[in-house]
Design a protein around this motif. Structure first.
Motif, PDB file in Angstrom:
ATOM      1  N   ASP A 272      -8.277 -41.449 -23.640  1.00 62.19           N
ATOM      2  CA  ASP A 272      -7.354 -41.725 -24.754  1.00 62.19           C
ATOM      3  C   ASP A 272      -7.452 -40.650 -25.827  1.00 62.19           C
ATOM      4  OD1 ASP A 272      -6.260 -44.041 -23.708  1.00 62.19           O
ATOM      5  OD2 ASP A 272      -7.838 -45.311 -24.541  1.00 62.19           O
ATOM      6  N   ASN A 273      -8.690 -40.255 -26.132  1.00 58.14           N
ATOM      7  CA  ASN A 273      -8.940 -39.242 -27.148  1.00 58.14           C
ATOM      8  C   ASN A 273      -9.021 -37.881 -26.459  1.00 58.14           C
ATOM      9  OD1 ASN A 273      -9.682 -37.775 -29.333  1.00 58.14           O
ATOM     10  ND2 ASN A 273     -11.690 -38.731 -29.596  1.00 58.14           N
ATOM     11  N   VAL A 274      -7.895 -37.182 -26.374  1.00 55.42           N
ATOM     12  CA  VAL A 274      -7.829 -35.919 -25.641  1.00 55.42           C
ATOM     13  C   VAL A 274      -8.693 -34.845 -26.294  1.00 55.42           C
ATOM     14  CG1 VAL A 274      -6.289 -34.074 -24.903  1.00 55.42           C
ATOM     15  CG2 VAL A 274      -5.540 -36.437 -24.757  1.00 55.42           C
ATOM     16  N   PHE A 275      -8.620 -34.719 -27.623  1.00 53.22           N
ATOM     17  CA  PHE A 275      -9.428 -33.740 -28.341  1.00 53.22           C
ATOM     18  C   PHE A 275     -10.813 -34.340 -28.585  1.00 53.22           C
ATOM     19  CE2 PHE A 275      -5.151 -32.342 -29.565  1.00 53.22           C
ATOM     20  CZ  PHE A 275      -5.249 -31.005 -29.226  1.00 53.22           C
ATOM     21  N   ASN A 276     -11.741 -34.047 -27.668  1.00 53.35           N
ATOM     22  CA  ASN A 276     -13.101 -34.540 -27.850  1.00 53.35           C
ATOM     23  C   ASN A 276     -14.092 -33.415 -27.577  1.00 53.35           C
ATOM     24  OD1 ASN A 276     -14.093 -34.761 -24.966  1.00 53.35           O
ATOM     25  ND2 ASN A 276     -12.286 -36.091 -24.832  1.00 53.35           N
ATOM     26  N   ALA A 277     -15.294 -33.574 -28.088  1.00 54.90           N
ATOM     27  CA  ALA A 277     -16.303 -32.512 -28.006  1.00 54.90           C
ATOM     28  C   ALA A 277     -16.709 -32.208 -26.568  1.00 54.90           C
ATOM     29  CB  ALA A 277     -17.521 -32.911 -28.832  1.00 54.90           C
ATOM     30  N   LYS A 278     -16.731 -33.222 -25.707  1.00 55.21           N
ATOM     31  CA  LYS A 278     -17.118 -32.976 -24.310  1.00 55.21           C
ATOM     32  C   LYS A 278     -16.083 -32.126 -23.589  1.00 55.21           C
ATOM     33  CE  LYS A 278     -20.128 -36.860 -23.288  1.00 55.21           C
ATOM     34  NZ  LYS A 278     -20.322 -38.047 -22.437  1.00 55.21           N
ATOM     35  N   ALA A 279     -14.805 -32.383 -23.861  1.00 56.03           N
ATOM     36  CA  ALA A 279     -13.747 -31.572 -23.245  1.00 56.03           C
ATOM     37  C   ALA A 279     -13.890 -30.118 -23.688  1.00 56.03           C
ATOM     38  CB  ALA A 279     -12.370 -32.114 -23.616  1.00 56.03           C
ATOM     39  N   LEU A 280     -14.183 -29.919 -24.957  1.00 57.69           N
ATOM     40  CA  LEU A 280     -14.381 -28.574 -25.497  1.00 57.69           C
ATOM     41  C   LEU A 280     -15.570 -27.895 -24.827  1.00 57.69           C
ATOM     42  CD1 LEU A 280     -13.465 -26.545 -27.677  1.00 57.69           C
ATOM     43  CD2 LEU A 280     -15.098 -27.637 -29.201  1.00 57.69           C
ATOM     44  N   LEU A 281     -16.658 -28.629 -24.656  1.00 59.62           N
ATOM     45  CA  LEU A 281     -17.859 -28.083 -24.025  1.00 59.62           C
ATOM     46  C   LEU A 281     -17.588 -27.651 -22.586  1.00 59.62           C
ATOM     47  CD1 LEU A 281     -20.957 -27.603 -24.094  1.00 59.62           C
ATOM     48  CD2 LEU A 281     -21.198 -29.951 -23.278  1.00 59.62           C
ATOM     49  N   TRP A 282     -16.880 -28.492 -21.803  1.00 59.78           N
ATOM     50  CA  TRP A 282     -16.595 -28.162 -20.401  1.00 59.78           C
ATOM     51  C   TRP A 282     -15.612 -27.002 -20.300  1.00 59.78           C
ATOM     52  CZ3 TRP A 282     -19.799 -29.141 -16.798  1.00 59.78           C
ATOM     53  CH2 TRP A 282     -20.620 -30.268 -16.861  1.00 59.78           C
ATOM     54  N   LEU A 283     -14.678 -26.918 -21.212  1.00 61.33           N
ATOM     55  CA  LEU A 283     -13.734 -25.802 -21.196  1.00 61.33           C
ATOM     56  C   LEU A 283     -14.455 -24.490 -21.514  1.00 61.33           C
ATOM     57  CD1 LEU A 283     -10.778 -25.056 -20.798  1.00 61.33           C
ATOM     58  CD2 LEU A 283     -10.432 -25.407 -23.243  1.00 61.33           C
TER      59      LEU A 283
ATOM     60  N   LYS B   4     -14.646 -31.762 -14.445  1.00 59.18           N
ATOM     61  CA  LYS B   4     -15.222 -32.361 -15.656  1.00 59.18           C
ATOM     62  C   LYS B   4     -14.284 -32.201 -16.858  1.00 59.18           C
ATOM     63  CE  LYS B   4     -19.082 -33.799 -15.908  1.00 59.18           C
ATOM     64  NZ  LYS B   4     -19.572 -35.169 -15.868  1.00 59.18           N
ATOM     65  N   PHE B   5     -13.661 -31.018 -16.979  1.00 60.02           N
ATOM     66  CA  PHE B   5     -12.739 -30.804 -18.095  1.00 60.02           C
ATOM     67  C   PHE B   5     -11.519 -31.722 -17.969  1.00 60.02           C
ATOM     68  CE2 PHE B   5      -8.883 -28.632 -19.617  1.00 60.02           C
ATOM     69  CZ  PHE B   5      -9.131 -28.748 -20.976  1.00 60.02           C
TER      70      PHE B   5
ATOM     71  N   VAL C 284     -10.411 -22.230 -26.185  1.00 65.16           N
ATOM     72  CA  VAL C 284     -11.483 -23.066 -26.742  1.00 65.16           C
ATOM     73  C   VAL C 284     -11.411 -23.058 -28.265  1.00 65.16           C
ATOM     74  CG1 VAL C 284     -13.992 -23.187 -27.081  1.00 65.16           C
ATOM     75  CG2 VAL C 284     -13.062 -22.942 -24.776  1.00 65.16           C
ATOM     76  N   GLU C 285     -11.177 -21.880 -28.852  1.00 60.48           N
ATOM     77  CA  GLU C 285     -11.068 -21.798 -30.313  1.00 60.48           C
ATOM     78  C   GLU C 285      -9.875 -22.598 -30.811  1.00 60.48           C
ATOM     79  OE1 GLU C 285     -13.349 -20.565 -32.427  1.00 60.48           O
ATOM     80  OE2 GLU C 285     -14.508 -20.322 -30.577  1.00 60.48           O
ATOM     81  N   PHE C 286      -8.769 -22.525 -30.099  1.00 55.26           N
ATOM     82  CA  PHE C 286      -7.586 -23.316 -30.442  1.00 55.26           C
ATOM     83  C   PHE C 286      -7.908 -24.811 -30.339  1.00 55.26           C
ATOM     84  CE2 PHE C 286      -3.783 -25.545 -28.871  1.00 55.26           C
ATOM     85  CZ  PHE C 286      -2.945 -25.360 -29.963  1.00 55.26           C
ATOM     86  N   PHE C 287      -8.628 -25.177 -29.280  1.00 55.00           N
ATOM     87  CA  PHE C 287      -9.023 -26.561 -29.042  1.00 55.00           C
ATOM     88  C   PHE C 287      -9.933 -27.047 -30.174  1.00 55.00           C
ATOM     89  CE2 PHE C 287      -8.465 -29.231 -25.298  1.00 55.00           C
ATOM     90  CZ  PHE C 287      -9.315 -30.295 -25.546  1.00 55.00           C
ATOM     91  N   LYS C 288     -10.831 -26.169 -30.658  1.00 55.96           N
ATOM     92  CA  LYS C 288     -11.720 -26.520 -31.780  1.00 55.96           C
ATOM     93  C   LYS C 288     -10.914 -26.890 -33.018  1.00 55.96           C
ATOM     94  CE  LYS C 288     -15.945 -23.866 -31.092  1.00 55.96           C
ATOM     95  NZ  LYS C 288     -16.713 -22.705 -31.544  1.00 55.96           N
ATOM     96  N   LYS C 289      -9.856 -26.109 -33.289  1.00 58.24           N
ATOM     97  CA  LYS C 289      -9.009 -26.405 -34.438  1.00 58.24           C
ATOM     98  C   LYS C 289      -8.349 -27.771 -34.290  1.00 58.24           C
ATOM     99  CE  LYS C 289      -9.508 -22.636 -36.791  1.00 58.24           C
ATOM    100  NZ  LYS C 289     -10.314 -22.652 -37.986  1.00 58.24           N
ATOM    101  N   GLY C 290      -7.896 -28.084 -33.074  1.00 57.54           N
ATOM    102  CA  GLY C 290      -7.304 -29.401 -32.830  1.00 57.54           C
ATOM    103  C   GLY C 290      -8.301 -30.512 -33.069  1.00 57.54           C
ATOM    104  N   LEU C 291      -9.547 -30.295 -32.635  1.00 53.62           N
ATOM    105  CA  LEU C 291     -10.607 -31.285 -32.834  1.00 53.62           C
ATOM    106  C   LEU C 291     -10.914 -31.458 -34.318  1.00 53.62           C
ATOM    107  CD1 LEU C 291     -12.582 -33.156 -31.353  1.00 53.62           C
ATOM    108  CD2 LEU C 291     -14.169 -31.243 -31.208  1.00 53.62           C
ATOM    109  N   GLU C 292     -10.954 -30.342 -35.058  1.00 55.49           N
ATOM    110  CA  GLU C 292     -11.204 -30.413 -36.511  1.00 55.49           C
ATOM    111  C   GLU C 292     -10.084 -31.166 -37.220  1.00 55.49           C
ATOM    112  OE1 GLU C 292     -11.706 -26.402 -37.850  1.00 55.49           O
ATOM    113  OE2 GLU C 292     -13.544 -26.123 -36.665  1.00 55.49           O
TER     114      GLU C 292
END
Length: 198
Positions: free
Chosen positions: A124-135, A116-117, A181-189
């Motif tokens: 196309d949009n690598v930084f997305n909330a679903k990817a963050l959730l699965w990670l 899923k991750f 995940v925290e790093f990924f959150k920053k990318g999403l922000e």
């Protein structure tokens, strides 16, 4: 070839992971059926599917210094269907049975959540909330697996050090993923801020 995004390595790896998740889910169902039939055969003296699921004090283990202490104990052996290839064997007691079932559930979820991750980061949009959730789920799966395994080690094995040593890596892995995940959150922000600026 790209690592993430459309037509990337992550997309093709996700196909392999879903295949593995399906195979391990089928194996989990087969093991559950095997334990249920073995228990039924033990309680009733029946021989249902005895070519696939063997239960008894002698399941074909070779006699040596390691197996001799278990001669009079109840054991099981499951074969790969329609073969004589051993799939699973062990002592037929509650701790061993639960350990095998729990391990099969973990490995199935491990591959499914990984799929899923990777599927999410193949968009196309690598930084997305679903990817963050699965990670995040993947990190917590590893931590929960370690916690449950460490809690059950005293009941399942005599070698506490060896068993603890083998599962602590999953605790480290899960913790490391939660940092990611925290790093990924920053990318999403940052991506959301860039989208708002545009």
């Amino acid at each position: 070839m790209k690592i993430i995004g459309k037509n990337s390595l992550s997309q093709y790896a996700s196909y392999l992971l879903i295949l593995l998740a399906i195979l391990f889910a089928i194996q989990l169902v087969y093991i559950l059926i095997g334990f249920a039939i073995s228990l039924y055969n033990l309680k009733t003296g029946s021989n249902i599917l005895e070519d696939f699921f063997i239960i008894g004090t002698d399941v074909g283990w070779s006699k040596n210094e390691w197996t001799m202490p278990f001669d009079n104990m109840m054991k099981f052996k499951f074969f790969v269907p329609f073969t004589e290839q051993n799939l699973l064997t062990g002592m037929f007691n509650l701790g061993s049975v639960l350990n095998h079932i729990f391990g099969s559930i973990f490995i199935t979820l491990f591959f499914y959540i990984s799929y899923k991750f990777l599927r999410e980061i193949s968009r196309d949009n690598v930084f997305n909330a679903k990817a963050l959730l699965w990670l995040k789920r993947f990190g917590w799966l590893n931590i929960i697996y370690t916690a449950i395994t460490l809690a059950t080690i005293p009941f399942a094995t005599k070698s506490i050090f060896a068993a603890t040593y083998s599962v602590v890596v999953f605790l480290f892995f899960g913790g490391l993923i939660l940092f990611v995940v925290e790093f990924f959150k920053k990318g999403l922000e940052l991506q959301d801020q860039a989208d708002l600026t545009i």
